[in-house]
Design a protein around this motif. Structure first.
Motif, mmCIF file in Angstrom:
data_model
loop_
_atom_site.group_PDB
_atom_site.id
_atom_site.type_symbol
_atom_site.label_atom_id
_atom_site.label_comp_id
_atom_site.label_asym_id
_atom_site.label_seq_id
_atom_site.Cartn_x
_atom_site.Cartn_y
_atom_site.Cartn_z
ATOM 1 N N SER A 1 -1.748 13.360 1.914
ATOM 2 C CA SER A 1 -1.617 14.086 2.892
ATOM 3 C C SER A 1 -0.531 14.317 3.776
ATOM 4 O O SER A 1 -0.420 15.174 4.321
ATOM 5 C CB SER A 1 -2.741 13.316 3.968
ATOM 6 O OG SER A 1 -2.395 12.583 5.025
ATOM 7 N N GLY A 2 -0.081 13.432 3.904
ATOM 8 C CA GLY A 2 1.563 13.644 5.014
ATOM 9 C C GLY A 2 1.640 13.140 6.411
ATOM 10 O O GLY A 2 2.681 12.655 7.147
ATOM 11 N N LYS A 3 0.180 13.122 6.396
ATOM 12 C CA LYS A 3 -0.181 12.332 8.056
ATOM 13 C C LYS A 3 0.863 10.716 8.409
ATOM 14 O O LYS A 3 1.916 10.499 9.290
ATOM 15 C CB LYS A 3 -1.341 11.896 8.356
ATOM 16 C CG LYS A 3 -2.279 13.625 7.654
ATOM 17 C CD LYS A 3 -2.018 14.110 9.191
ATOM 18 C CE LYS A 3 -1.932 15.721 8.993
ATOM 19 N NZ LYS A 3 -2.049 16.441 10.088
ATOM 20 N N LEU B 1 -5.242 6.036 13.550
ATOM 21 C CA LEU B 1 -5.783 4.701 13.844
ATOM 22 C C LEU B 1 -7.067 4.080 13.842
ATOM 23 O O LEU B 1 -7.217 3.030 13.568
ATOM 24 C CB LEU B 1 -5.306 4.332 14.351
ATOM 25 C CG LEU B 1 -3.415 5.068 14.367
ATOM 26 C CD1 LEU B 1 -2.586 4.238 16.177
ATOM 27 C CD2 LEU B 1 -2.527 4.175 13.665
ATOM 28 N N LEU B 2 -8.136 4.662 14.773
ATOM 29 C CA LEU B 2 -9.552 4.489 14.643
ATOM 30 C C LEU B 2 -10.462 4.009 13.838
ATOM 31 O O LEU B 2 -10.554 3.496 13.055
ATOM 32 C CB LEU B 2 -10.169 4.690 15.922
ATOM 33 C CG LEU B 2 -10.898 4.218 16.642
ATOM 34 C CD1 LEU B 2 -10.235 3.298 17.800
ATOM 35 C CD2 LEU B 2 -11.554 5.221 17.670
ATOM 36 N N SER C 1 0.768 -1.048 -0.125
ATOM 37 C CA SER C 1 -0.133 -0.080 -0.164
ATOM 38 C C SER C 1 0.975 1.247 0.152
ATOM 39 O O SER C 1 0.427 2.548 -0.301
ATOM 40 C CB SER C 1 -0.851 -0.056 1.370
ATOM 41 O OG SER C 1 -1.656 -1.191 0.905
ATOM 42 N N SER C 2 1.847 1.271 -0.132
ATOM 43 C CA SER C 2 3.269 2.256 -0.198
ATOM 44 C C SER C 2 3.369 3.447 -1.362
ATOM 45 O O SER C 2 2.891 1.967 -2.215
ATOM 46 C CB SER C 2 3.944 1.620 0.180
ATOM 47 O OG SER C 2 5.132 3.626 0.288
ATOM 48 N N ILE C 3 3.162 4.399 -1.224
ATOM 49 C CA ILE C 3 3.109 5.684 -2.261
ATOM 50 C C ILE C 3 4.117 5.855 -2.775
ATOM 51 O O ILE C 3 4.483 6.280 -3.990
ATOM 52 C CB ILE C 3 2.100 6.317 -2.747
ATOM 53 C CG1 ILE C 3 2.914 7.381 -1.017
ATOM 54 C CG2 ILE C 3 0.953 6.188 -1.660
ATOM 55 C CD1 ILE C 3 1.863 8.576 -1.111
ATOM 56 N N LEU D 1 -7.169 3.931 1.843
ATOM 57 C CA LEU D 1 -7.131 4.547 3.198
ATOM 58 C C LEU D 1 -5.137 5.585 3.628
ATOM 59 O O LEU D 1 -5.803 6.304 3.562
ATOM 60 C CB LEU D 1 -8.039 4.348 3.844
ATOM 61 C CG LEU D 1 -8.193 5.451 5.242
ATOM 62 C CD1 LEU D 1 -8.215 7.158 5.625
ATOM 63 C CD2 LEU D 1 -8.673 5.239 6.883
ATOM 64 N N ALA D 2 -5.076 4.480 3.354
ATOM 65 C CA ALA D 2 -3.566 4.495 3.401
ATOM 66 C C ALA D 2 -2.996 5.477 2.565
ATOM 67 O O ALA D 2 -1.972 5.892 2.997
ATOM 68 C CB ALA D 2 -3.025 2.745 3.419
ATOM 69 N N GLN D 3 -3.017 4.760 1.182
ATOM 70 C CA GLN D 3 -2.717 5.613 0.699
ATOM 71 C C GLN D 3 -2.983 7.123 0.522
ATOM 72 O O GLN D 3 -2.567 8.081 0.504
ATOM 73 C CB GLN D 3 -3.165 5.339 -0.708
ATOM 74 C CG GLN D 3 -2.365 3.831 -0.783
ATOM 75 C CD GLN D 3 -1.976 2.936 -2.234
ATOM 76 O OE1 GLN D 3 -2.953 3.573 -3.308
ATOM 77 N NE2 GLN D 3 -1.134 2.506 -2.863
#
Lengths: 96, 96, 96, 96, 96, 96, 96, 96, 96, 96
Positions: free
Chosen positions: H37-39, H68-69, G89-91, H30-32
């Motif tokens: 977003s840099g988060k 995380l939630l 999932s890494s961009i 969501l992970a991507q």
């Protein structure tokens, strides 16, 4: 001869409420009988946990094992046994 | 209010024999005094270990802490404190 | 009554070679004496470790504790005591 | 060659009573057969636990592995294997 | 017979540089001799640690124990021994 | 590049015997194929356990990960990966 | 190839302040040099601890091991190495 | 502000393949998005495990918790959070 | 932003009484100053232990780290940091 | 008297969404009621976990135990209780 025994109880979810209550009642009855006999010398609840710490006064490891095995909740317990003996600084004669 | 306390003692090698004996004598004297007062309700030796498991009967966490801190061997102890309360199956009234 | 006892030995560097050899000789003498008496029923070396696993046959926790305390290497041992009893599938009568 | 083996047994709840009894009977039969053969030299119950500590006398790791694998209760066991050898202070010749 | 052995080395600060180098040289010489003999079949460094994981090919626990005991760095090692045997999926004949 | 990998297998009870045998056969086939390719350099059974310790020879962490992921039993494995490198005392050239 | 490395530092009391400062200065110089080279890709302080978590980008386990071994503080570190690889999932392309 | 987060994923067997794939797709999306977003600054796979180690760049503990939630796989994760801060030897300005 | 911090203190034997008292006085002075500033929001003694559990209210991990590092007893502490955030069931507005 | 209590919640998959929501609502209502009463003095969420760390102000171990037992989510909690007392460096009078 004294043993400290810690019992952590965890009853699986698949048992019905009736089965659980029956287990708990039989457990209480036997525990009280063993306390009256002096075998189960002390029984304390560990605050915040479904667990107890107890002191058993038995004649041998064998007797301790059979007593614990006879507890209705035994199959749902994680048990830790610590053999004790009289402390040289103890003022109690019967804590042999 | 009851607490179970496990004390594992390990006295460093650099103390002289005289210092160690003095520590042990003062420890024994205080332990017996606290037992007579009822604060230190039970004191058992853990078989095979330089450790004991004890039951303290005190009014608060604070009192327990100060009692333990006052023990001559305190600096050489690893201490584990477990708060206890009366078990619903206990037949003893005073194990409150 | 049988107990399994694991003893991990770690002798501090500051002891002289003479002191260490003396300790080891006295330890061996006492261990063999206790084996002859039947108290120390089995003594095995754990492969690769300065440790042993032993089976003691004693009358009580107290006796076990005093035997272990009497070992010259006791101050340099980490000891784990496991109370045993006869296994229902054991064919040996004397493994009571 | 001696190995100490600790076996902690935990039989899942979904097995029927018949299945469990059958497992236990077959386990006991095999355990006694192996004891008679000398392979399973000692079998003791750990007091308070559904666990045993045993001493196996086998020719190789392979033989030990196959013996343990053949136990009916093997799938429900957590097993810890500790290789042993003769202790220099042992008075027993056959504890090689 | 194969054993996996993990050795974590921690040399105390009080040894002089000469003593440490002497230990390391003697350790390397013996390790290479044992590898040539086939006893010490594999010796790998664990990346980032002063530790190794090794495969020993010996006739018994006893032989393994004596080999490890003979290592100059043995007194400064924490050792973990895992008995191995041939895997049913292994294609190597000599990984018995 | 060498990695030590420990795999502890635990197959859940809800899988049918056919499913389990199929998994095991496919696992064995792939394991033997990877051994022939040299990727899976060593595969040993840990005595007494449904576990193995293996040595993989791969070009990168990525390759190791994908190999392990491809194992049919992967979903039922607890895996521990330890990166290895050549030990300065090793006499084997190819244990790079 | 990426590795996560956690380093917990604990400098023994017997070193003089000058020795410690010298160690720290040499450590900082080498750490910054390795970061400039791209080998030591990330270096973060773990809040509240004398420890860091780092990401190394190296060609092999061997290279990682030698880099860590070259750190002046290495003898006073407890090190944990975790091999990483690119997450599906890494961009980021370069997080290979 | 940087946090290191380790996520070990274990999806229970009772979920259907469709449900699992849906979870994984939503998780990846969501992970991507969070990485863009840099988060979610870094996301690496731990070789051999269904786990990742990540670096989050957030304004507060609260924001981290809520992120995380919000992950679809959150209910099936074991999570370890380690607060980080800039290392005095870091050459990167933005690793604040 | 809130952090829970557990500090276990262990002062090495080689420090003189004067040095220890000086450390403790400076520690107390700084701890009280930080409490007055609101940074160190709560400080409780763990009964029976030379340890405390505290709640810090700081703007970032960085600030927390520097505060802890500034404590005179920091070199003799084992520290555990747990990031906290507001609980959805909390009735306190300022426990953000 | 103050106690620190950590509660890790894990709700089994077999409960329906309605049952879970009902549990959570009742839990929140009771938690807020106990906070208003002053018994549950602090309640914080542990970032990234379905867990909280709390400070209870109660008269005895017994009262603490009964409060925890009354929580609807109690059967699904792993609970750790740490008795606290006033720290000699605390500036707060009511942190007795």
């Amino acid at each position: 001869m004294l043993f400290q025994v810690r019992m952590d109880v965890s009853i699986p979810a698949h048992l019905s409420e009736t089965e659980v209550n029956d287990l708990k009642n039989r457990e209480k009855a036997l525990a009280q009988q063993l306390q009256q006999s002096g075998k189960w010398r002390h029984l304390w609840r560990i605050a915040g946990q479904y667990a107890n710490t107890s002191i058993f006064d038995v004649a041998s490891n064998e007797e301790l094992h059979n007593l614990l095995l006879s507890l209705p909740l035994y199959p749902f317990m994680q048990i830790e046994v610590t053999p004790l003996c009289r402390h040289p600084s103890s003022i109690h004669d019967d804590d042999r």
